[in-house]
Scaffold this motif. Sequence first.
Motif, PDB file in Angstrom:
ATOM      1  N   PHE A 247       0.857  -1.227  -0.108  1.00  0.00           N
ATOM      2  CA  PHE A 247       0.002   0.064  -0.106  1.00  0.00           C
ATOM      3  C   PHE A 247       0.854   1.347  -0.045  1.00  0.00           C
ATOM      4  O   PHE A 247       1.775   1.375   0.868  1.00  0.00           O
ATOM      5  N   ASP A 248       0.514   1.865  -0.847  1.00  0.00           N
ATOM      6  CA  ASP A 248       1.466   3.506  -0.928  1.00  0.00           C
ATOM      7  C   ASP A 248       0.576   4.635  -0.887  1.00  0.00           C
ATOM      8  O   ASP A 248      -0.566   4.617  -1.658  1.00  0.00           O
ATOM      9  N   VAL A 249       1.025   5.619  -0.338  1.00  0.00           N
ATOM     10  CA  VAL A 249       0.396   7.188  -0.533  1.00  0.00           C
ATOM     11  C   VAL A 249       1.434   7.945  -1.265  1.00  0.00           C
ATOM     12  O   VAL A 249       2.445   7.986  -0.896  1.00  0.00           O
ATOM     13  N   ASN A 250       1.049   8.545  -2.361  1.00  0.00           N
ATOM     14  CA  ASN A 250       1.974   9.242  -3.160  1.00  0.00           C
ATOM     15  C   ASN A 250       1.455  10.858  -2.699  1.00  0.00           C
ATOM     16  O   ASN A 250       0.665  11.330  -3.303  1.00  0.00           O
ATOM     17  N   ILE A 251       2.205  11.268  -1.677  1.00  0.00           N
ATOM     18  CA  ILE A 251       1.921  12.709  -1.225  1.00  0.00           C
ATOM     19  C   ILE A 251       2.249  13.901  -1.965  1.00  0.00           C
ATOM     20  O   ILE A 251       3.577  13.813  -2.002  1.00  0.00           O
ATOM     21  N   PRO A 252       1.470  14.586  -2.597  1.00  0.00           N
ATOM     22  CA  PRO A 252       1.988  15.745  -3.346  1.00  0.00           C
ATOM     23  C   PRO A 252       2.431  16.816  -2.617  1.00  0.00           C
ATOM     24  O   PRO A 252       1.709  17.629  -2.058  1.00  0.00           O
ATOM     25  N   ILE A 253       3.612  17.097  -2.290  1.00  0.00           N
ATOM     26  CA  ILE A 253       4.148  18.327  -1.701  1.00  0.00           C
ATOM     27  C   ILE A 253       3.888  19.515  -2.344  1.00  0.00           C
ATOM     28  O   ILE A 253       3.596  20.415  -1.961  1.00  0.00           O
ATOM     29  N   ASP A 254       4.190  19.354  -3.712  1.00  0.00           N
ATOM     30  CA  ASP A 254       3.923  20.502  -4.727  1.00  0.00           C
ATOM     31  C   ASP A 254       3.854  19.567  -6.181  1.00  0.00           C
ATOM     32  O   ASP A 254       3.593  18.459  -5.907  1.00  0.00           O
ATOM     33  N   GLU A 255       3.562  20.386  -7.038  1.00  0.00           N
ATOM     34  CA  GLU A 255       3.681  19.982  -8.375  1.00  0.00           C
ATOM     35  C   GLU A 255       4.767  18.910  -8.738  1.00  0.00           C
ATOM     36  O   GLU A 255       4.673  18.178  -9.619  1.00  0.00           O
TER      37      GLU A 255
END
Length: 432
Positions: A247-255
């Motif tokens: 399971f993974d979450v791709n956390i968008p820090i910025d673009e």
Amino acid sequence: MFKNFWYAVEFSTDVKPGKPMKVKLLGQQLVLYRKHSDNSVVALSDLCVHRGAALSDGELKGDCVVCPYHGWEYNPGGVVERIPAHPEKGIPRKARVDSYPTQEKYKFVWVYMGDLPEEERPPLPDWSVIDDDVNFRAVTGQFLWKSNYERILENGVDVAHTPFVHGGVFGNKEKPEVPEFQIEESEWHCKVSIELNPPRSKGLWGMINPNRQALADRPPVPVSTTWWLPNMILLEIGTPMGALKIFDVNIPIDEETTLVKFVALRSFFKGAWADRDARRRIFKVLYEDQAIVDAVRPELLPFDLSAELHVKSDYNAIKYRRRRQELIEAGWGVEDNTIVGEGPARVEARVIPSPVRKEVPELASAWNYKEVRSRELRMNRGEPPVPLRTERRLVMDDPEPAAAEPPVAEQVVKSADKTDGTNPTKDKEVIA
């Protein structure tokens, strides 16, 4: 990037009692901390409305976070409860910052970044198997990318790339064909299930797994890839030794920056002695993906679905892009909440509206956020501009609500903080 979703922003075990923590999400800085009263997690905009200090650099006092600059105390709802410099005066009703809903589930702290009422918010996926410590052994980790999260998400659910990018790990160049696949989908997710031909196992796995026979005699391995909006992935592999679920979450820090946090479960080798090898294998795959994705052009997904070629094996990505376009058209993109400071620097920042703005309409103008950048982006895409928006000032010496909003006094846009990433416009009346 999208608002109005739950985002997993940190592992629960990494948010420690007694210490504020800074995180950045969707281009906005947040402060996380645990309440002294019940240990639950609070998420506030990481910016004091007084002079813009980072609340995450302050300290905790009971259930409040204290600004390190002038000691203003913010309660979990984001409301200022004490101004030490003027203890005898009333506190302005607009002395507050955005407070975002939180929950702890599946080893993560989740923050709701949007202003929809609870009944209208998209659901969290059912990741309850993460908490099954009887049948699975879990390892966790994180990986920082200098790539856009949507490119990373598409890579994570792409079954056709594995023989070439991960040949010898779980892809097989000898048989790269993508067979017929099964599809399970909803408005919030899409799952593709296929059978792939495995490579010969190596190392510790090779000593246990007897798949040294010729490719034609090796049994296929069931594999499924699932995405959930806005940024979540599950990779499931039925290895000959047992189940592997990542399971993974791709956390968008910025673009252009993404922090991936993963929980990897295995139903085999469940002793702690195998954890190091499990992590090593996951990071090997991540590094292989990174080498490809970091070089992909354009860096951001095109708005037009026809801008890139698609084939049958791209079904998962096509489904994602279509839902993505629907969300953009529905106004869920964060561009509407981009602030642009005046002057040669043109510094940008972002602040996402919180639910309390709608729950307390008379205070909706307490937070200033401009939509200049949004209008520019829309015009560049040939779309009509958003309507002009009037924001009101934060009045230090007005603790009681006025009978009516005052007339616009100034047209001022303050420059964004060069290091913060949250909303810099405050203390002035602005017209956006």
